[in-house]
Design a protein around this motif. Structure first.
Motif, short mmCIF file in Angstrom:
data_model
loop_
_atom_site.label_atom_id
_atom_site.label_comp_id
_atom_site.label_asym_id
_atom_site.label_seq_id
_atom_site.Cartn_x
_atom_site.Cartn_y
_atom_site.Cartn_z
N TYR A 23 0.83 -1.20 0.00
CA TYR A 23 0.00 0.00 0.00
C TYR A 23 0.86 1.25 0.00
CZ TYR A 23 -3.54 -3.35 1.43
OH TYR A 23 -4.37 -4.43 1.49
N GLU A 61 -4.91 6.40 8.19
CA GLU A 61 -5.43 5.16 7.62
C GLU A 61 -4.39 4.42 6.77
OE1 GLU A 61 -8.43 3.78 8.30
OE2 GLU A 61 -8.93 5.46 9.61
N CYS A 62 -3.14 4.46 7.17
CA CYS A 62 -2.15 3.73 6.39
C CYS A 62 -2.09 2.28 6.89
CB CYS A 62 -0.81 4.45 6.43
SG CYS A 62 0.37 3.92 7.61
N HIS A 63 -1.67 1.40 6.04
CA HIS A 63 -1.64 -0.04 6.34
C HIS A 63 -0.28 -0.41 6.90
CE1 HIS A 63 -5.35 -1.12 4.07
NE2 HIS A 63 -5.08 0.05 3.50
N ASN A 67 -1.76 -6.26 9.46
CA ASN A 67 -3.14 -5.85 9.14
C ASN A 67 -3.68 -4.85 10.17
OD1 ASN A 67 -5.40 -5.87 7.49
ND2 ASN A 67 -6.40 -7.44 8.71
N TYR A 68 -2.85 -3.91 10.53
CA TYR A 68 -3.23 -2.87 11.48
C TYR A 68 -3.25 -1.53 10.77
CZ TYR A 68 -2.71 0.44 15.35
OH TYR A 68 -2.88 1.49 16.22
N ARG A 69 -4.35 -0.78 10.95
CA ARG A 69 -4.49 0.55 10.34
C ARG A 69 -4.78 1.58 11.43
NH1 ARG A 69 -8.53 -0.06 5.48
NH2 ARG A 69 -8.91 2.06 6.17
N ASP A 71 -5.26 5.25 13.22
CA ASP A 71 -5.92 6.47 12.74
C ASP A 71 -4.88 7.45 12.19
OD1 ASP A 71 -8.57 5.72 13.40
OD2 ASP A 71 -8.15 6.15 15.50
N LYS A 97 -7.25 -4.95 18.54
CA LYS A 97 -6.30 -4.16 17.75
C LYS A 97 -4.88 -4.33 18.28
CE LYS A 97 -8.57 -0.05 15.89
NZ LYS A 97 -8.65 1.40 16.02
#
Length: 124
Positions: A23, A61-63, A67-69, A71, A97
């Motif tokens: 991403y 919202e970066c990856h 698999n954690y995004r 804020d 999370k």
């Protein structure tokens, strides 16, 4: 080494270690989601505007790996590197999370309450 060079080096190191390479990271761009709710989105935007006016690079919202995004990520310029805005999130959801956050970043998170006025001390 200039301050800008030092900052760029720390940002690159953060990206190399934690960002999912599949991403693209859009620096200094505020990404919002209707699913997060109005109070949450307003607080994310407020934090990002504060970062802009304080010359602090950020991404939303970066990856990240695992698999954690988060804020907001702030690889350089604050004592924390991740800012999580809490609105209606349950403690159970927060714990879920945490399992996806790289261990060394788990102590570098600031939680900001979306239902209270922004206080910059909460992220410094």
């Amino acid at each position: 080494m200039s301050e800008q060079t030092k900052q760029n080096k720390q940002i690159k190191e953060f990206v190399d270690m934690y960002v999912d390479k599949k991403y693209k990271v859009d620096w200094n761009v505020i990404k919002l989601s209707k699913a997060n709710g109005q109070a949450h989105n307003q607080m994310v935007a407020t934090i990002c505007v504060w970062c802009i006016h304080n010359d602090i690079q950020f991404a939303t919202e970066c990856h990240l790996v695992g698999n954690y995004r988060p804020d907001v990520i702030v690889p350089f310029g604050l004592p924390v590197r991740i800012i999580e805005v809490r609105n209606s999130e349950t403690e159970r959801r927060t714990q879920e999370k945490m399992g996806r956050i790289p261990k060394d970043l788990q102590v570098q998170i600031a939680y900001v309450n979306a239902n209270q006025p922004f206080n910059e001390k909460s992220i410094q």
